[in-house]
Design a protein around this motif. Structure first.
Motif, PDB file in Angstrom:
ATOM      1  N   THR A   1       7.094   0.096  -3.595  1.00 57.16           N
ATOM      2  CA  THR A   1       6.292   0.100  -2.735  1.00 57.16           C
ATOM      3  C   THR A   1       5.292  -1.649  -2.850  1.00 57.16           C
ATOM      4  O   THR A   1       5.244  -2.027  -2.732  1.00 57.16           O
ATOM      5  CB  THR A   1       5.161   0.843  -2.178  1.00 57.16           C
ATOM      6  OG1 THR A   1       5.940   2.048  -1.709  1.00 57.16           O
ATOM      7  CG2 THR A   1       4.394   0.374  -0.884  1.00 57.16           C
ATOM      8  N   LYS A   2       4.923  -1.287  -4.685  1.00 56.67           N
ATOM      9  CA  LYS A   2       4.098  -2.693  -4.392  1.00 56.67           C
ATOM     10  C   LYS A   2       4.511  -3.887  -5.038  1.00 56.67           C
ATOM     11  O   LYS A   2       4.722  -5.033  -4.792  1.00 56.67           O
ATOM     12  CB  LYS A   2       3.356  -2.620  -5.760  1.00 56.67           C
ATOM     13  CG  LYS A   2       2.014  -3.286  -6.733  1.00 56.67           C
ATOM     14  CD  LYS A   2       1.328  -3.560  -5.993  1.00 56.67           C
ATOM     15  CE  LYS A   2       0.144  -2.584  -5.530  1.00 56.67           C
ATOM     16  NZ  LYS A   2      -1.195  -2.885  -4.998  1.00 56.67           N
TER      17      LYS A   2
ATOM     18  N   GLU B   1       1.092  -1.347  -0.231  1.00 58.11           N
ATOM     19  CA  GLU B   1       0.313   0.242   0.090  1.00 58.11           C
ATOM     20  C   GLU B   1       1.016   1.225  -0.182  1.00 58.11           C
ATOM     21  O   GLU B   1       1.545   1.319   0.549  1.00 58.11           O
ATOM     22  CB  GLU B   1      -1.202  -0.423   1.094  1.00 58.11           C
ATOM     23  CG  GLU B   1      -2.058  -1.016   0.965  1.00 58.11           C
ATOM     24  CD  GLU B   1      -2.887  -1.333   0.281  1.00 58.11           C
ATOM     25  OE1 GLU B   1      -3.648  -0.175  -0.116  1.00 58.11           O
ATOM     26  OE2 GLU B   1      -3.128  -2.116  -0.787  1.00 58.11           O
ATOM     27  N   SER B   2       0.461   2.297  -0.665  1.00 53.06           N
ATOM     28  CA  SER B   2       1.067   3.974  -1.263  1.00 53.06           C
ATOM     29  C   SER B   2       0.046   4.619  -0.457  1.00 53.06           C
ATOM     30  O   SER B   2      -0.723   4.661  -1.801  1.00 53.06           O
ATOM     31  CB  SER B   2       1.940   3.436  -1.921  1.00 53.06           C
ATOM     32  OG  SER B   2       1.753   3.508  -3.466  1.00 53.06           O
ATOM     33  N   GLU B   3       1.060   5.965  -0.450  1.00 51.95           N
ATOM     34  CA  GLU B   3       0.164   7.337   0.052  1.00 51.95           C
ATOM     35  C   GLU B   3       1.654   8.039  -0.258  1.00 51.95           C
ATOM     36  O   GLU B   3       2.040   8.654   0.152  1.00 51.95           O
ATOM     37  CB  GLU B   3      -0.600   7.807   0.674  1.00 51.95           C
ATOM     38  CG  GLU B   3      -1.383   6.172   1.237  1.00 51.95           C
ATOM     39  CD  GLU B   3      -2.151   6.810   2.607  1.00 51.95           C
ATOM     40  OE1 GLU B   3      -1.747   8.011   3.247  1.00 51.95           O
ATOM     41  OE2 GLU B   3      -2.715   6.021   3.004  1.00 51.95           O
ATOM     42  N   ILE B   4       1.518   8.746  -2.101  1.00 51.22           N
ATOM     43  CA  ILE B   4       2.240   9.022  -2.336  1.00 51.22           C
ATOM     44  C   ILE B   4       2.374  10.482  -2.891  1.00 51.22           C
ATOM     45  O   ILE B   4       1.479  10.443  -4.197  1.00 51.22           O
ATOM     46  CB  ILE B   4       3.304   8.308  -2.903  1.00 51.22           C
ATOM     47  CG1 ILE B   4       3.838   7.088  -2.777  1.00 51.22           C
ATOM     48  CG2 ILE B   4       4.589   9.016  -3.156  1.00 51.22           C
ATOM     49  CD1 ILE B   4       4.557   6.357  -1.926  1.00 51.22           C
TER      50      ILE B   4
ATOM     51  N   ASN C   1       6.703   9.718  -7.878  1.00 46.97           N
ATOM     52  CA  ASN C   1       5.672   9.771  -7.749  1.00 46.97           C
ATOM     53  C   ASN C   1       5.051   8.302  -8.440  1.00 46.97           C
ATOM     54  O   ASN C   1       5.104   7.177  -7.066  1.00 46.97           O
ATOM     55  CB  ASN C   1       4.182  10.183  -7.847  1.00 46.97           C
ATOM     56  CG  ASN C   1       4.704  11.202  -6.885  1.00 46.97           C
ATOM     57  OD1 ASN C   1       5.126  11.840  -5.833  1.00 46.97           O
ATOM     58  ND2 ASN C   1       3.763  12.397  -7.080  1.00 46.97           N
ATOM     59  N   HIS C   2       5.596   8.019  -9.082  1.00 45.01           N
ATOM     60  CA  HIS C   2       4.838   7.052  -9.843  1.00 45.01           C
ATOM     61  C   HIS C   2       6.080   5.869  -9.198  1.00 45.01           C
ATOM     62  O   HIS C   2       5.966   4.679  -9.819  1.00 45.01           O
ATOM     63  CB  HIS C   2       5.419   7.387 -11.189  1.00 45.01           C
ATOM     64  CG  HIS C   2       4.916   6.254 -12.389  1.00 45.01           C
ATOM     65  ND1 HIS C   2       4.085   4.953 -12.386  1.00 45.01           N
ATOM     66  CD2 HIS C   2       5.345   5.279 -13.690  1.00 45.01           C
ATOM     67  CE1 HIS C   2       4.455   4.198 -13.587  1.00 45.01           C
ATOM     68  NE2 HIS C   2       5.012   4.342 -13.895  1.00 45.01           N
TER      69      HIS C   2
ATOM     70  N   ASP D   1       5.812   4.139  -5.929  1.00 42.61           N
ATOM     71  CA  ASP D   1       4.733   3.779  -5.782  1.00 42.61           C
ATOM     72  C   ASP D   1       4.956   1.952  -6.604  1.00 42.61           C
ATOM     73  O   ASP D   1       4.694   1.254  -6.019  1.00 42.61           O
ATOM     74  CB  ASP D   1       3.731   4.153  -6.917  1.00 42.61           C
ATOM     75  CG  ASP D   1       1.971   3.460  -6.784  1.00 42.61           C
ATOM     76  OD1 ASP D   1       1.858   2.507  -5.173  1.00 42.61           O
ATOM     77  OD2 ASP D   1       1.419   2.657  -7.799  1.00 42.61           O
TER      78      ASP D   1
END
Length: 203
Positions: free
Chosen positions: A53-54, A35-38, A46-47, A50
């Protein structure tokens, strides 16, 4: 002058870092669910975060503002610093971890390799030649800046090789996916490992 606050419980940590150039809050959980909140001023980063993280199955929250009116350098660099510091804090004494990992990731025509040693010896070897100097407004030299500051602050040995590719976006994307997968493997707990995986007895 940077002001920093760090907290860690289990295999997660968070940090608040504010300088005259950036204002960053970052929380990192090694044992997450992808889970990411960037939220940063650098859309391409940001991409990439993400994806990292995934594919690493971490949890990552980033809220970062920086002097992007000058350029993206300080924001990218300082996020690398914060991510590295939280990783180091989250891993604690490193008991039971696998320590090493070597991962190849293809992204269409591109192939990237990331090898990691969670060694307490910060080092980056970076071999990549991109067809273009930018992806959109993002300068590709900042990939090196991010990786170096991350490795330095996490105190890991990090080798990154982009073997080939002709689409710069694909090549950088393969790097971040491989980084996530390799870090996930190197930080995973191996039940066969008693204590710290080092003949020195400490990492």
């Amino acid at each position: 002058m940077a002001e920093q606050n760090k907290q860690a419980t289990g295999r997660q940590a968070e940090i608040a870092r504010k300088t005259n150039e950036t204002d960053i809050r970052l929380a990192f959980n090694v044992d997450g669910t992808g889970e990411s909140e960037i939220e940063t001023d650098v859309p391409f980063l940001n991409h990439m975060l993400d994806l990292f993280t995934k594919h690493g199955q971490f949890d990552l929250k980033v809220d970062a503002k920086g002097d992007v009116d000058i350029d993206d350098h300080h924001t990218v660099e300082d996020i690398g610093i914060c991510l590295g510091q939280t990783l180091r804090e989250a891993l604690g004494d490193k008991k039971g971890i696998k320590r090493y990992a070597n991962v190849f990731i293809p992204m269409d025509e591109a192939l990237a390799q990331v090898a990691i040693d969670i060694s307490n010896r910060p080092h980056l070897e970076y071999r990549a030649q991109y067809p273009s100097a930018t992806v959109g407004s993002f300068t590709t030299e900042l990939v090196h800046e991010f990786l170096w500051k991350f490795a330095l602050e996490a105190r890991i040995t990090l080798h990154v090789i982009v073997h080939y590719g002709h689409n710069t976006h694909h090549m950088v994307e393969a790097v971040f996916k491989a980084l996530g997968r390799a870090l996930d493997e190197a930080t995973s707990i191996d039940p066969r490992v008693q204590g710290v995986p080092s003949t020195k007895g400490v990492l």
